[in-house]
Design an enzyme around this catalytic site. Structure first.
Site, PDB file in Angstrom:
ATOM      1  N   ALA A 158      35.300  37.825  39.551  1.00  0.00           N
ATOM      2  CA  ALA A 158      35.676  36.333  39.030  1.00  0.00           C
ATOM      3  C   ALA A 158      34.722  34.932  39.064  1.00  0.00           C
ATOM      4  CB  ALA A 158      37.007  35.920  39.986  1.00  0.00           C
ATOM      5  N   ARG A 205      33.409  31.589  26.866  1.00  0.00           N
ATOM      6  CA  ARG A 205      34.199  31.549  25.603  1.00  0.00           C
ATOM      7  C   ARG A 205      35.783  30.851  25.730  1.00  0.00           C
ATOM      8  NH1 ARG A 205      33.039  37.913  25.648  1.00  0.00           N
ATOM      9  NH2 ARG A 205      32.756  37.503  27.766  1.00  0.00           N
ATOM     10  N   TYR A 228      64.409  -0.014  44.873  1.00  0.00           N
ATOM     11  CA  TYR A 228      62.884  -0.313  45.086  1.00  0.00           C
ATOM     12  C   TYR A 228      62.613  -1.578  44.887  1.00  0.00           C
ATOM     13  CZ  TYR A 228      57.855   0.645  44.226  1.00  0.00           C
ATOM     14  OH  TYR A 228      56.522   0.486  44.205  1.00  0.00           O
TER      15      TYR A 228
HETATM   16  C1  UD1 Z   1      33.228  43.675  30.859  1.00  0.00           C
HETATM   17  C2  UD1 Z   1      32.442  45.014  30.696  1.00  0.00           C
HETATM   18  C3  UD1 Z   1      32.758  45.823  29.441  1.00  0.00           C
HETATM   19  C4  UD1 Z   1      34.309  45.987  29.634  1.00  0.00           C
HETATM   20  C5  UD1 Z   1      35.082  44.683  29.513  1.00  0.00           C
HETATM   21  C6  UD1 Z   1      36.498  44.853  30.183  1.00  0.00           C
HETATM   22  C7  UD1 Z   1      30.275  44.692  31.890  1.00  0.00           C
HETATM   23  C8  UD1 Z   1      28.749  44.413  31.578  1.00  0.00           C
HETATM   24  N1  UD1 Z   1      31.110  44.852  30.532  1.00  0.00           N
HETATM   25  O1  UD1 Z   1      32.695  43.066  29.623  1.00  0.00           O
HETATM   26  O2  UD1 Z   1      32.291  46.943  29.547  1.00  0.00           O
HETATM   27  O3  UD1 Z   1      34.800  46.644  28.194  1.00  0.00           O
HETATM   28  O4  UD1 Z   1      34.584  43.857  31.033  1.00  0.00           O
HETATM   29  O5  UD1 Z   1      37.333  43.531  29.897  1.00  0.00           O
HETATM   30  O6  UD1 Z   1      30.457  44.752  33.140  1.00  0.00           O
HETATM   31  N2  UD1 Z   1      31.721  38.414  36.320  1.00  0.00           N
HETATM   32  C9  UD1 Z   1      31.160  37.785  37.295  1.00  0.00           C
HETATM   33  N3  UD1 Z   1      29.702  37.564  37.421  1.00  0.00           N
HETATM   34  C10 UD1 Z   1      28.970  37.851  36.435  1.00  0.00           C
HETATM   35  C11 UD1 Z   1      29.424  38.178  35.254  1.00  0.00           C
HETATM   36  C12 UD1 Z   1      30.760  38.428  35.313  1.00  0.00           C
HETATM   37  O7  UD1 Z   1      31.713  37.641  38.546  1.00  0.00           O
HETATM   38  O8  UD1 Z   1      27.696  37.583  36.413  1.00  0.00           O
HETATM   39  C13 UD1 Z   1      33.173  38.521  36.266  1.00  0.00           C
HETATM   40  C14 UD1 Z   1      33.826  37.742  35.234  1.00  0.00           C
HETATM   41  O9  UD1 Z   1      34.230  36.372  35.831  1.00  0.00           O
HETATM   42  C15 UD1 Z   1      34.856  38.423  34.834  1.00  0.00           C
HETATM   43  C16 UD1 Z   1      34.326  39.851  34.819  1.00  0.00           C
HETATM   44  O10 UD1 Z   1      33.304  40.069  35.773  1.00  0.00           O
HETATM   45  O11 UD1 Z   1      36.119  38.281  35.346  1.00  0.00           O
HETATM   46  C17 UD1 Z   1      33.895  40.724  33.606  1.00  0.00           C
HETATM   47  O12 UD1 Z   1      32.981  39.714  32.986  1.00  0.00           O
HETATM   48  P1  UD1 Z   1      33.065  39.328  31.350  1.00  0.00           P
HETATM   49  O13 UD1 Z   1      31.982  38.422  31.091  1.00  0.00           O
HETATM   50  O14 UD1 Z   1      34.281  38.809  30.903  1.00  0.00           O
HETATM   51  O15 UD1 Z   1      32.635  40.936  30.777  1.00  0.00           O
HETATM   52  P2  UD1 Z   1      33.127  41.275  29.493  1.00  0.00           P
HETATM   53  O16 UD1 Z   1      31.761  40.868  28.334  1.00  0.00           O
HETATM   54  O17 UD1 Z   1      34.546  41.372  29.078  1.00  0.00           O
HETATM   55 CA    CA Z   2      35.893  40.018  30.016  1.00  0.00          CA
END
Ligand code: UD1
Ligand code: CA
Length: 459
Positions: free
Chosen positions: A10, A16, A387
């Site tokens: 998280a 985005r 009041y």
């Molecule tokens: C990620 C997956 C993708 C999958 C998708 C599903 C990776 C590289 N990709 O992509 O394969 O299809 O989720 O929804 O894992 N987060 C961190 N620290 C970071 C980066 C992210 O805690 O450095 C957390 C974000 O808060 C989020 C989750 O990890 O809750 C996923 O990150 P996000 O950037 O949304 O990944 P996606 O591009 O959606």
């Molecule tokens: Ca995601």
């Protein structure tokens, strides 16, 4: 000991979303996404939960800090790097760790349980929850070999033309053998299109060392929706709304138009209550049977008794008894308690007031900081003047009193049992019981005076 652990990712900034609010705190049906995730993943009976948070850490702690340990990922270098932050807490544990994203709020507890069952049955070191997406764009794709075994995950931005055609996606949810996970993470690099340490790369690493890796395909893609922008957020809101409404409909609650009815997850509604369109019911609200809510009514943290009818009104943090009529256009503000068979009519505001059984405030009144006994009639346009610009004062109206229209009751003041207040009075002193209080200028009629004025105006 269940030997089951969870890591919730998280820490991502959620660029985005184009919002000041930290991504996983965006609410879906009134509850932050990350709280939905925690709520559902608990179904698998976990030993402990570690949530990886970023710069919004304090706020996340407010919602889930009592149920999850928090670790901070200072720099968001990718999902693999995020899981490494939980290493200190988990690496020595023997057992299974489920890794879930904080931005997939719709995955159900049952699905997490099925994933665990599949993982344990196959004896795999890693199992990914996958789904077939009608439009897989943006998701990581699941690449399988000729034997249909999962080989690796490729991110959208790193995928070849051919890989982009694959419609089976990584939902971002995985079960891992805990120690195999942390060992494999040591080998993840950031040599990819985004320069990030990808958690899904662990799959290929485990495969290459001949560990069993499995994919568990869930039939319902919708449930695995990842919320990366406000379009997906609105979609999630719609899906959860529908899911909740269906649950109530199956329980016997009447919802006239489910697509325009918003019932938050903790609301309890008994069968045969009817909810009309445009109603928003939030927080810890209970609605008893045969109550009728709406249209266009917002209720937050209230108890609504049996056969009570509330139309086009707003009520919060209050108790409303049985067979009460509220509205149209009433506002019941916090800490109010409305007795059985009472009536709160149009354009009436009630605040921090107890109104006992069978009392009526039918039109255009403000009743605040008051105790109103039973069987009281508060006439149209009555104001409790509570009041003085600095302090609030209490008004007491005892049982069976009758307050004439357009009266001001200047608090602190008590209107005794069974008394009458004449219309248009401004009451500044207590009225003893069984009295008539008249507090207005006496009327004088000057006969023939109107013509005199008119004649004077001719000159
Ligand atoms: C990620 C997956 C993708 C999958 C998708 C599903 C990776 C590289 N990709 O992509 O394969 O299809 O989720 O929804 O894992 N987060 C961190 N620290 C970071 C980066 C992210 O805690 O450095 C957390 C974000 O808060 C989020 C989750 O990890 O809750 C996923 O990150 P996000 O950037 O949304 O990944 P996606 O591009 O959606
Ligand atoms: Ca995601």
């Amino acid at each position: 000991m269940t030997n089951r652990y969870a890591v919730i990712l998280a820490a991502g900034q959620g660029t985005r979303m184009k919002s000041k609010l930290y991504k996983v705190l965006h609410p879906v049906m009134g509850r932050p996404m990350v709280q939905h995730v925690l709520e559902q993943v608990k179904a698998v009976n976990l030993e402990s939960v570690v949530t990886v948070v970023g710069f919004g850490a304090d706020k996340v702690a407010e919602y889930i800090g009592h149920e999850s340990e928090l670790v901070v990922q200072e720099e968001q270098l990718g999902t693999g790097h995020a899981v490494i932050q939980a290493k200190e807490r988990l690496r020595d544990k023997e057992g299974t760790t489920i890794v879930v994203c904080g931005d997939t709020p719709l995955i159900k507890g049952e699905t997490y349980m099925e994933l665990f069952a599949h993982h344990e049955r196959t004896g795999a070191k890693a199992t990914i929850l996958t789904a077939k997406a009608p439009n897989p764009s943006g998701y990581g794709r699941v690449i399988r070999n000729e034997d249909n075994e999962v080989e690796r995950i490729v991110e959208h931005k790193d995928a070849s033309e051919q890989e982009l055609m694959v419609d089976e996606i990584n939902t971002g949810t995985y079960c891992f053998d805990n120690q195999a996970l942390f060992a494999a993470l040591e080998h993840v690099s950031n040599d990819n299109a985004q320069g990030e340490y990808y958690l899904p790369d662990v799959i290929e690493i485990l495969r290459k060392q001949s560990d069993v890796v499995s994919g568990f395909l869930t039939p319902d893609f919708e449930e695995t929706l990842g919320i990366n922008d406000r379009v997906a957020l609105a979609q999630a809101e719609g899906i959860l709304k529908q899911r909740i409404n269906e649950k109530h409909l199956r329980n016997g609650v009447g919802i006239i138009d489910p697509s325009h009815t918003y019932i938050h997850p903790d609301v309890v509604i008994e069968p045969d209550a009817i909810i009309h369109p445009g109603s928003v019911i939030k927080g810890n609200t209970t609605i008893k049977s045969d109550a009728e809510i709406g249209p266009f009514t917002e209720i937050t943290n209230c108890y609504i008794g049996e056969n009570t009818v509330i139309k086009q009104s707003v009520a919060s943090d209050s108790h409303i008894g049985d067979r009460v009529k509220v509205g149209p256009f009433a506002h019941i503000r916090p800490e109010s308690s409305i007795g059985d068979e009472a009536k709160i009519g149009n354009f009436v505001e009630i605040k921090k007031t107890t109104l006992e059984n069978s009392s009526k405030v039918s039109h255009l009144s403000y009743i605040g900081d008051a105790h109103v006994g039973s069987n009281v009639n508060v006439g149209c346009g009555t104001i409790t003047v509570n009041y003085d610009g600095k302090n609030k004062f209490l008004t007491t109206i005892e049982d069976d009193a009758f307050i004439g229209c357009n009266s001001n009751l200047i608090a602190p003041v008590t209107i005794g049992k069974g008394s009458y207040v004449a219309a248009g009075s401004t009451i500044t002193k207590n009225v003893p019981e069984d009295s008539l209080s008249v507090a207005r200028a006496r009327q004088t009629n000057k006969e023939g005076y109107a013509s005199k004025i008119k004649n004077r105006q001719k000159d």
